[in-house]
Design an enzyme around this catalytic site. Sequence first.
Site, PDB file in Angstrom:
ATOM      1  N   LYS A  76       0.840  -1.211   0.000  1.00  0.00           N
ATOM      2  CA  LYS A  76       0.000   0.000   0.000  1.00  0.00           C
ATOM      3  C   LYS A  76       0.868   1.253   0.000  1.00  0.00           C
ATOM      4  O   LYS A  76       0.620   2.206  -0.735  1.00  0.00           O
ATOM      5  CB  LYS A  76      -0.951  -0.011   1.205  1.00  0.00           C
ATOM      6  CG  LYS A  76      -2.092  -1.008   1.029  1.00  0.00           C
ATOM      7  CD  LYS A  76      -2.837  -1.343   2.310  1.00  0.00           C
ATOM      8  CE  LYS A  76      -3.844  -2.470   2.034  1.00  0.00           C
ATOM      9  NZ  LYS A  76      -4.536  -2.983   3.203  1.00  0.00           N
TER      10      LYS A  76
ATOM     11  N   GLN B 289      -4.988  -1.344   9.295  1.00  0.00           N
ATOM     12  CA  GLN B 289      -4.934  -2.710   8.770  1.00  0.00           C
ATOM     13  C   GLN B 289      -5.585  -3.693   9.752  1.00  0.00           C
ATOM     14  O   GLN B 289      -5.306  -3.671  10.950  1.00  0.00           O
ATOM     15  CB  GLN B 289      -3.464  -3.092   8.510  1.00  0.00           C
ATOM     16  CG  GLN B 289      -3.269  -4.430   7.840  1.00  0.00           C
ATOM     17  CD  GLN B 289      -3.765  -4.483   6.394  1.00  0.00           C
ATOM     18  OE1 GLN B 289      -3.849  -3.457   5.714  1.00  0.00           O
ATOM     19  NE2 GLN B 289      -4.107  -5.660   5.916  1.00  0.00           N
TER      20      GLN B 289
ATOM     21  N   ASP C  72     -11.363   2.725   3.547  1.00  0.00           N
ATOM     22  CA  ASP C  72     -11.741   1.310   3.602  1.00  0.00           C
ATOM     23  C   ASP C  72     -13.259   1.129   3.539  1.00  0.00           C
ATOM     24  O   ASP C  72     -13.746   0.012   3.368  1.00  0.00           O
ATOM     25  CB  ASP C  72     -11.306   0.737   4.961  1.00  0.00           C
ATOM     26  CG  ASP C  72     -10.162  -0.236   4.843  1.00  0.00           C
ATOM     27  OD1 ASP C  72      -9.924  -0.737   3.742  1.00  0.00           O
ATOM     28  OD2 ASP C  72      -9.522  -0.481   5.871  1.00  0.00           O
TER      29      ASP C  72
HETATM   30  N1  GUN Z   1      -7.097  -6.792   5.946  1.00  0.00           N
HETATM   31  C1  GUN Z   1      -7.320  -7.535   4.822  1.00  0.00           C
HETATM   32  N2  GUN Z   1      -7.927  -6.807   3.876  1.00  0.00           N
HETATM   33  C2  GUN Z   1      -8.087  -5.562   4.395  1.00  0.00           C
HETATM   34  C3  GUN Z   1      -8.654  -4.354   3.882  1.00  0.00           C
HETATM   35  O1  GUN Z   1      -9.147  -4.263   2.757  1.00  0.00           O
HETATM   36  N3  GUN Z   1      -8.634  -3.311   4.743  1.00  0.00           N
HETATM   37  C4  GUN Z   1      -8.114  -3.386   5.994  1.00  0.00           C
HETATM   38  N4  GUN Z   1      -8.144  -2.303   6.745  1.00  0.00           N
HETATM   39  N5  GUN Z   1      -7.585  -4.479   6.489  1.00  0.00           N
HETATM   40  C5  GUN Z   1      -7.575  -5.566   5.685  1.00  0.00           C
END
Ligand code: GUN
Length: 303
Positions: A61, A105, A128
């Site tokens: 990311k 995350q 998100d």
């Molecule tokens: N963990 C796995 N996929 C995601 C996601 O799309 N967003 C977040 N915040 N955590 C994750």
Amino acid sequence: MSDPGAAAAAQIIDGKVYAEGVRAEVAAEVTRLKSEHGLQPGLAVVLVGDDPASQIYVRSKGEQSLAAGMHSVTHRLPEATTQDELLRLVAELNADPAIHGILVQLPLPKHLDEKQVLAILDPEKDVDGLTMVNAGRLASGLPGLYPCTPLGSMILLREAVGELAGKRAVVVGRSMLVGRPIAQLLLQADCTVTIAHSRTGDLPAVCREAEILVAAVGRPRMIRGDWIRPGAAVIDVGINRVPFDDPEKAAQGKTKVVGDVHFKEAREVAGWITPVPGGVGLMTVAVLLQNTVTAAKRIAGVS
Ligand code: GUN
């Protein structure tokens, strides 16, 4: 000569191609925003603890947001971080004018309360799409920030299938991150949507009704070839680590990533299918960048 009675293999939906397309669009838009408005979209990613898979996602990311010309910060906090410390950081990021998107995350370490974090996260920076405000906007058909994996899956579906209106869609899985929001997006696209889950009776029969089948259960290769309606579009959201089939490699502890769909069987029956890896997973980060640009434009009030 090929057997005329044999099913043709499904077309593979290549997530790499579409993710590159989204990233290129984002990079061009970031360049325009900087030159026309002096606006540089900024993304903050927060990782608590040292889960190996999360570390890989978070690094990707950060790298991809920098590559798109965005401002990018990654906060790596120790496993022992307290709830107060995490809430304080999120509050600081909420107030930081250089940050337009905040992603915490998941999963968080067990001693931390994800709901409390989402409750204080500014919905306008919730790239998100996990806050109640954005979930409510999605359920109400209002503009908002929507979850990245579902949005990425919809891009792939539209590219593969074209018009979605009137299609029967079955979503297997009811998570807040994928199952529920993708069901809402399919509904917005005028599909007839069923959400199936671990308590659904005769799941294979329910799946067989689907012209669009979305698998988001987190169980390796659970969906078999004979669960799939011939010609269906299959979107596999699963990312599961399993031992190699080759016993020698498995004995060395080597693992590989597979989806929730039994790919080899499914591709003989489906019309389209996303591979794992190389399908939906690649779209998630690309759409995260897109959501961050959307958030930056809304916050700055530019079109
Ligand atoms: N963990 C796995 N996929 C995601 C996601 O799309 N967003 C977040 N915040 N955590 C994750």
